[in-house]
Scaffold this active site. Structure first.
Site, mmCIF file in Angstrom:
data_model
loop_
_atom_site.group_PDB
_atom_site.id
_atom_site.type_symbol
_atom_site.label_atom_id
_atom_site.label_comp_id
_atom_site.label_asym_id
_atom_site.label_seq_id
_atom_site.Cartn_x
_atom_site.Cartn_y
_atom_site.Cartn_z
ATOM 1 N N GLU A 1 12.617 2.546 13.844
ATOM 2 C CA GLU A 1 11.735 3.650 13.430
ATOM 3 C C GLU A 1 10.500 3.567 14.314
ATOM 4 O O GLU A 1 10.463 2.787 15.260
ATOM 5 C CB GLU A 1 11.368 3.506 11.942
ATOM 6 C CG GLU A 1 10.686 2.179 11.627
ATOM 7 C CD GLU A 1 10.373 1.972 10.145
ATOM 8 O OE1 GLU A 1 10.266 2.956 9.402
ATOM 9 O OE2 GLU A 1 10.224 0.795 9.753
ATOM 10 N N LYS B 1 6.589 -2.009 1.875
ATOM 11 C CA LYS B 1 5.405 -1.422 2.527
ATOM 12 C C LYS B 1 4.216 -2.369 2.366
ATOM 13 O O LYS B 1 3.335 -2.162 1.521
ATOM 14 C CB LYS B 1 5.115 -0.029 1.940
ATOM 15 C CG LYS B 1 4.206 0.820 2.830
ATOM 16 C CD LYS B 1 4.266 2.268 2.416
ATOM 17 C CE LYS B 1 3.196 3.120 3.089
ATOM 18 N NZ LYS B 1 3.347 3.272 4.535
ATOM 19 N N LEU C 1 11.311 1.286 6.830
ATOM 20 C CA LEU C 1 10.677 1.682 5.575
ATOM 21 C C LEU C 1 11.413 2.896 5.009
ATOM 22 O O LEU C 1 11.698 3.835 5.752
ATOM 23 C CB LEU C 1 9.214 2.052 5.833
ATOM 24 C CG LEU C 1 8.426 2.288 4.550
ATOM 25 C CD1 LEU C 1 8.031 0.964 3.920
ATOM 26 C CD2 LEU C 1 7.201 3.134 4.798
ATOM 27 N N TYR D 1 0.823 -1.204 0.000
ATOM 28 C CA TYR D 1 0.000 0.000 0.000
ATOM 29 C C TYR D 1 0.856 1.252 0.000
ATOM 30 O O TYR D 1 2.076 1.186 0.191
ATOM 31 C CB TYR D 1 -0.952 0.004 1.210
ATOM 32 C CG TYR D 1 -0.292 0.321 2.530
ATOM 33 C CD1 TYR D 1 0.552 -0.587 3.149
ATOM 34 C CD2 TYR D 1 -0.490 1.547 3.149
ATOM 35 C CE1 TYR D 1 1.165 -0.288 4.357
ATOM 36 C CE2 TYR D 1 0.114 1.861 4.366
ATOM 37 C CZ TYR D 1 0.940 0.928 4.958
ATOM 38 O OH TYR D 1 1.559 1.237 6.140
HETATM 39 N N1 PLP Z 1 7.880 3.876 8.690
HETATM 40 C C1 PLP Z 1 6.753 3.157 8.705
HETATM 41 C C2 PLP Z 1 6.760 1.824 9.382
HETATM 42 C C3 PLP Z 1 5.581 3.647 8.097
HETATM 43 O O1 PLP Z 1 4.459 2.913 8.102
HETATM 44 C C4 PLP Z 1 5.607 4.923 7.495
HETATM 45 C C5 PLP Z 1 4.422 5.484 6.846
HETATM 46 O O2 PLP Z 1 3.351 4.984 6.932
HETATM 47 C C6 PLP Z 1 6.816 5.642 7.510
HETATM 48 C C7 PLP Z 1 7.930 5.095 8.110
HETATM 49 C C8 PLP Z 1 6.912 7.004 6.866
HETATM 50 O O3 PLP Z 1 6.880 6.880 5.470
HETATM 51 P P1 PLP Z 1 6.309 8.070 4.552
HETATM 52 O O4 PLP Z 1 7.145 9.256 4.880
HETATM 53 O O5 PLP Z 1 6.509 7.585 3.181
HETATM 54 O O6 PLP Z 1 4.875 8.250 4.944
#
Ligand code: PLP
Length: 290
Positions: free
Chosen positions: A182, A149, A207, A33
Site C-alpha cells: 500500500e 493502526k 491497513l 489512532y
Molecule cells: N494505509 C495506511 C498505511 C494508512 O495510514 C491509511 C490512513 O491513514 C490508509 C491505508 C487508508 O485508511 P483510511 O481509508 O481508513 O484512511
C-alpha cells in the site's frame, strides 16, 4: 480563536493540551489512532473508524478509555467547540497510558490516555483532474502487523518524506517478494493491463482502510468488479489506471509512477467513476454531528 483539544476528560486550548513525559505513546509508540473526515460538519464512515479503533485496541490489549458511545459524544463536542461547520478532520489517539518506563505492560490500574484533536481542511475536491497526483515506489520497511493502526509510523514517515523530496505525493511500498502492499498513508488500487480493478487483499501486510471498505460497498452499484489480489511493482508500472484511497484523500487518481505517466497521463474512466461515486457517498453521509 485557539483550537481546542480533548485530553483525558478536559477540553483545553491546544498549547495547554499536554500528556505526561512517561506516556507510553511518547516512550514506546504504544498506542493507536484514527483519522475521520468531516464533511460539512458530518463525520464520514464514523462507524467503520470506531470499529477499527476497537480492533486495533483489542489486538494490542489496550483497554478502551471509555465507551465508544462516550467517545462519539466527545468527538461531537470537540467539533462544536472548534466551530467546524464545514470540512475538517478529527484525530483520535489512545495510548496504554503513563507509567514508570518499563517495556512490559503497566499495572491494570494504569488509565489509557485519550487525546482528540480536530482541525479545518480544504473542501472536498470538485475537479478530479486537478486532484490527480504522482507517486514514487520504495521498499516496505514496516513490521508484520500493518493491519493495526498504531502510532509507530517511522517507516511511513520516511516513505512520505522520500515522496515529498521526489516531488511526489505518496510512496507505494513494495514487499520482499516484489509485490506492492500500500502507500505510506493510503491504500493503492490499479486497473491492470487486462482491464481488471485490483487491490491487495486484507491481511497483516496492509491497513484495512475505511475508505477501501466504503468503496468496496459502492462497487456493486457501479457494476465494477474487483479482484482482491496483490499486484507486483511491474504490474503497477504497466497499469492502465492507478488510484489511492484514504479518509482524507478519498479516491485520488495517480497519473505518474516514478516519473513515468500512467498510460496517457490522464485520469482513467474507472477512476473517474469511482471518484464520483465516492463524492456522492461523502455528500450523502448519514452520520450526523448534531
Ligand atoms: N494505509 C495506511 C498505511 C494508512 O495510514 C491509511 C490512513 O491513514 C490508509 C491505508 C487508508 O485508511 P483510511 O481509508 O481508513 O484512511
Amino acid at each position: 480563536m485557539s483550537r481546542i483539544a480533548y485530553v483525558n476528560g478536559r477540553y483545553l486550548p491546544l498549547p495547554a493540551a499536554q500528556v505526561r513525559v512517561e506516556d507510553r505513546g511518547f516512550q514506546f509508540g504504544d498506542g493507536v489512532y484514527e483519522v475521520v473526515y468531516l464533511h460539512r460538519g458530518r463525520l464520514i464512515d464514523e462507524d467503520k473508524h470506531l470499529n477499527r479503533l476497537d480492533r486495533s485496541l483489542g489486538e494490542l490489549r489496550i483497554p478502551w478509555p471509555l465507551s465508544s458511545k462516550a467517545l462519539a459524544g466527545i468527538i461531537r463536542e470537540l467539533v462544536a467547540r472548534n466551530r467546524l461547520h464545514a470540512n475538517g478532520l478529527v484525530y483520535i489517539q489512545v495510548t496504554r497510558g503513563a507509567a514508570r518506563r518499563d517495556h512490559v505492560f503497566p499495572t491494570a490500574a494504569t488509565r489509557p490516555t485519550l487525546v482528540v484533536t480536530a482541525r479545518a481542511v480544504a473542501a472536498f475536491p470538485r475537479d478530479v483532474d486537478a486532484w490527480a497526483t504522482a507517486i514514487i515506489t520504495g521498499p516496505d520497511q514496516r513490521w508484520d502487523r500493518c493491519d493495526i493502526k498504531t502510532v509507530n509510523l517511522l517507516p511511513n514517515v520516511l516513505a512520505k518524506q522520500a515522496a515529498r523530496e521526489a516531488g511526489a505525493f505518496e510512496t507505494a511500498m513494495v514487499d520482499r517478494d516484489g509485490m506492492v502492499t500500500e502507500c505510506a498513508s493510503s491504500n493503492l488500487w490499479i486497473v491492470d493491463q487486462a482491464g481488471q480493478l485490483r487491490t491487495r487483499p486484507l491481511g497483516q501486510a496492509i491497513l484495512p482502510g475505511c475508505t477501501r471498505a466504503a468503496l468496496l460497498e459502492l462497487l456493486a452499484e457501479e457494476r465494477v468488479t474487483l479482484s482482491e489480489t496483490a499486484f507486483s511493482l511491474e504490474e503497477l508500472r504497466h497499469a492502465r489506471e492507478v488510484f489511492l484511497t484514504s479518509a482524507t484523500n478519498f479516491v485520488r487518481p495517480v497519473i505518474r509512477v516514478d516519473g513515468t505517466p500512467v498510460e496517457d497521463g490522464k485520469v482513467g474512466a474507472i477512476t473517474r467513476r469511482l471518484f464520483a461515486a465516492f463524492a456522492r457517498h461523502v455528500q450523502g453521509a448519514l452520520s450526523n454531528v448534531t
